[in-house]
Write a protein that holds these residues in place. Sequence first.
Motif, PDB file in Angstrom:
ATOM      1  N   UNK A 290       0.824  -1.205   0.000  1.00  0.00           N
ATOM      2  CA  UNK A 290       0.000   0.000   0.000  1.00  0.00           C
ATOM      3  C   UNK A 290       0.863   1.263   0.000  1.00  0.00           C
ATOM      4  N   UNK A 291       1.952   1.245   0.753  1.00  0.00           N
ATOM      5  CA  UNK A 291       2.872   2.381   0.760  1.00  0.00           C
ATOM      6  C   UNK A 291       3.386   2.652  -0.647  1.00  0.00           C
ATOM      7  N   UNK A 292       3.588   1.596  -1.408  1.00  0.00           N
ATOM      8  CA  UNK A 292       4.158   1.717  -2.751  1.00  0.00           C
ATOM      9  C   UNK A 292       3.317   2.622  -3.641  1.00  0.00           C
ATOM     10  N   UNK A 293       1.998   2.549  -3.519  1.00  0.00           N
ATOM     11  CA  UNK A 293       1.141   3.404  -4.348  1.00  0.00           C
ATOM     12  C   UNK A 293       1.426   4.881  -4.107  1.00  0.00           C
ATOM     13  N   UNK A 294       1.777   5.230  -2.868  1.00  0.00           N
ATOM     14  CA  UNK A 294       2.007   6.626  -2.506  1.00  0.00           C
ATOM     15  C   UNK A 294       3.468   7.019  -2.700  1.00  0.00           C
ATOM     16  N   UNK A 419     -10.767  12.227   2.142  1.00  0.00           N
ATOM     17  CA  UNK A 419     -10.668  13.147   1.011  1.00  0.00           C
ATOM     18  C   UNK A 419      -9.440  12.846   0.157  1.00  0.00           C
ATOM     19  N   UNK A 420      -8.276  12.784   0.791  1.00  0.00           N
ATOM     20  CA  UNK A 420      -7.036  12.568   0.043  1.00  0.00           C
ATOM     21  C   UNK A 420      -7.033  11.177  -0.590  1.00  0.00           C
ATOM     22  N   UNK A 421      -7.432  10.168   0.177  1.00  0.00           N
ATOM     23  CA  UNK A 421      -7.410   8.802  -0.360  1.00  0.00           C
ATOM     24  C   UNK A 421      -8.295   8.683  -1.591  1.00  0.00           C
ATOM     25  N   UNK A 422      -9.502   9.228  -1.510  1.00  0.00           N
ATOM     26  CA  UNK A 422     -10.434   9.136  -2.634  1.00  0.00           C
ATOM     27  C   UNK A 422      -9.905   9.862  -3.859  1.00  0.00           C
ATOM     28  N   UNK A 423      -9.415  11.090  -3.662  1.00  0.00           N
ATOM     29  CA  UNK A 423      -8.925  11.869  -4.798  1.00  0.00           C
ATOM     30  C   UNK A 423      -7.643  11.268  -5.376  1.00  0.00           C
ATOM     31  N   UNK A 424      -6.777  10.774  -4.494  1.00  0.00           N
ATOM     32  CA  UNK A 424      -5.525  10.177  -4.956  1.00  0.00           C
ATOM     33  C   UNK A 424      -5.801   8.934  -5.789  1.00  0.00           C
ATOM     34  N   UNK A 425      -6.655   8.052  -5.281  1.00  0.00           N
ATOM     35  CA  UNK A 425      -6.978   6.818  -6.011  1.00  0.00           C
ATOM     36  C   UNK A 425      -7.631   7.151  -7.344  1.00  0.00           C
ATOM     37  N   UNK A 426      -8.544   8.109  -7.342  1.00  0.00           N
ATOM     38  CA  UNK A 426      -9.213   8.507  -8.585  1.00  0.00           C
ATOM     39  C   UNK A 426      -8.196   8.981  -9.621  1.00  0.00           C
ATOM     40  N   UNK A 427      -7.267   9.828  -9.212  1.00  0.00           N
ATOM     41  CA  UNK A 427      -6.267  10.361 -10.148  1.00  0.00           C
ATOM     42  C   UNK A 427      -5.356   9.272 -10.661  1.00  0.00           C
ATOM     43  N   UNK A 428      -4.937   8.366  -9.782  1.00  0.00           N
ATOM     44  CA  UNK A 428      -3.997   7.327 -10.189  1.00  0.00           C
ATOM     45  C   UNK A 428      -4.660   6.238 -11.028  1.00  0.00           C
ATOM     46  N   UNK A 429      -5.925   5.952 -10.765  1.00  0.00           N
ATOM     47  CA  UNK A 429      -6.655   5.029 -11.633  1.00  0.00           C
ATOM     48  C   UNK A 429      -6.736   5.593 -13.051  1.00  0.00           C
ATOM     49  N   UNK A 430      -7.048   6.883 -13.146  1.00  0.00           N
ATOM     50  CA  UNK A 430      -7.139   7.509 -14.461  1.00  0.00           C
ATOM     51  C   UNK A 430      -5.793   7.497 -15.166  1.00  0.00           C
TER      52      UNK A 430
END
Length: 451
Positions: A290-294, A419-430
């Motif tokens: 999980x750390x790797x994604x960030x 907030x950050x988790x949702x926006x971060x995941x959304x951006x990285x999925x895209x």
Amino acid sequence: MSDGNLTTVEQEVLDEIEAEGVDFLRLQFTDILGTVKNVSVPARQAEKAFTEGIYFDGSSIEGFVRIQESDMRLKPDPETFAVLPWRDKEDSAAARMICDVIDTSTGEPFEGDPRYVLKKALDRAQEMGYTVNAAPEPEFFLFEEDEDGHATTETNDHGGYFDLAPKDLASDVRRDIIYGLEDMGFEVEASHHEVAEGQHEINFEYDDALTTADNVATFRTVVRAIAAQHDYHATFMPKPIPKVNGSGMHTHLSLFTEDGENAFHDEDDEFDLSDEARAFTAGLLEHAPAITAVANPTVNSYKRLVPGYEAPVYVAWSDRNRSSLIRKPAARVPAASRVELRSPDPSCNPYLAIATMIHAGLDGIEQDLECPDPVRENIYEFDEQKREEYGIDTLPSNLGAAVDALEDDEAIYDALGDHVAEKFVEAKRQEFEEYLIDVSQWELDRYLETF
């Protein structure tokens, strides 16, 4: 002069602005993806910035808020005041302060501010009786610019690890970068040419985790600005050149107790590591995917995280070799006992990356996780069967898999805040989806005339 409503540090900043002839202030913050942003104001607005804050449109910033929720306020941290070193001080000077972002609707810190996310991690550590120190080692490449001033991938030297001039032709650039960093308050420990041609590393002294994250953001800005003065393009892209070593940002971490003792040190342990250090390490290992994604947040990050180029891909720790994810560096004195997470790269948002590392380690301590034995052999030489025998997992192989791991890890996902988790995941999925549907030059070269 102020009206008396300022703190001592804020008044000192006003005095320094006058003494240095500062005309403009850059009020700096970062978006969720780690891009440094700033609002520039005349220096005469400094007192207002301290007492009232400076308002800006948050809907224009990646991952902040929607248009109907746009008003945000910047609250400058006076401890971060520094005169920018690349301006001509004989003409005029500019300075910067790093800001916290305030939600004007509540007057509270904005939950989407990465600096606030890190502060919450440090609050958790403090509640457990610890302060956190961190020391990153960001690497970067220097490339030539073309006649139009655009970046190329042509390096300006043919140097290698620790080479000197004439092979290392960028020593003058590094020197000026170091002078600039020192002008901004950095304690630079060392600089050298890295393994790949055109690759460099400048190490600065460890500090508390918040100051360290601020320093990483500042470091990237200073390096780019001073490289540009030499007509070079500096990039923190993890793997700009194929088949050579990529750029990492190995991060050293340690906890200190309220009485100033290093909580990671135990002289009676074989590796000089305390129970807290072992549990912290176990937490990092447990939450590594999980750390790797960030800590490795771009598609390109995973071109670096492959076997054969000294980047760590195997989830293990060691006291002696660099093939593992975590290394326990030798410590000359007890205060220097620490662990080094070797996977992060310099494209990450330093606030979010360090926050996830802290939460992972603290979770290890709270859960009293058992740390596995160190792996002292070269894991790069292990086959799959031997890795299974040792119980060694592999980091996610691409951004999509890393984001999956982040969403599956409740502790790390929650550490970022909704907030950050949702926006971060959304951006990285895209980002990953765009990568999957793109057609690369490699594919065209390989298949266009073959089929």
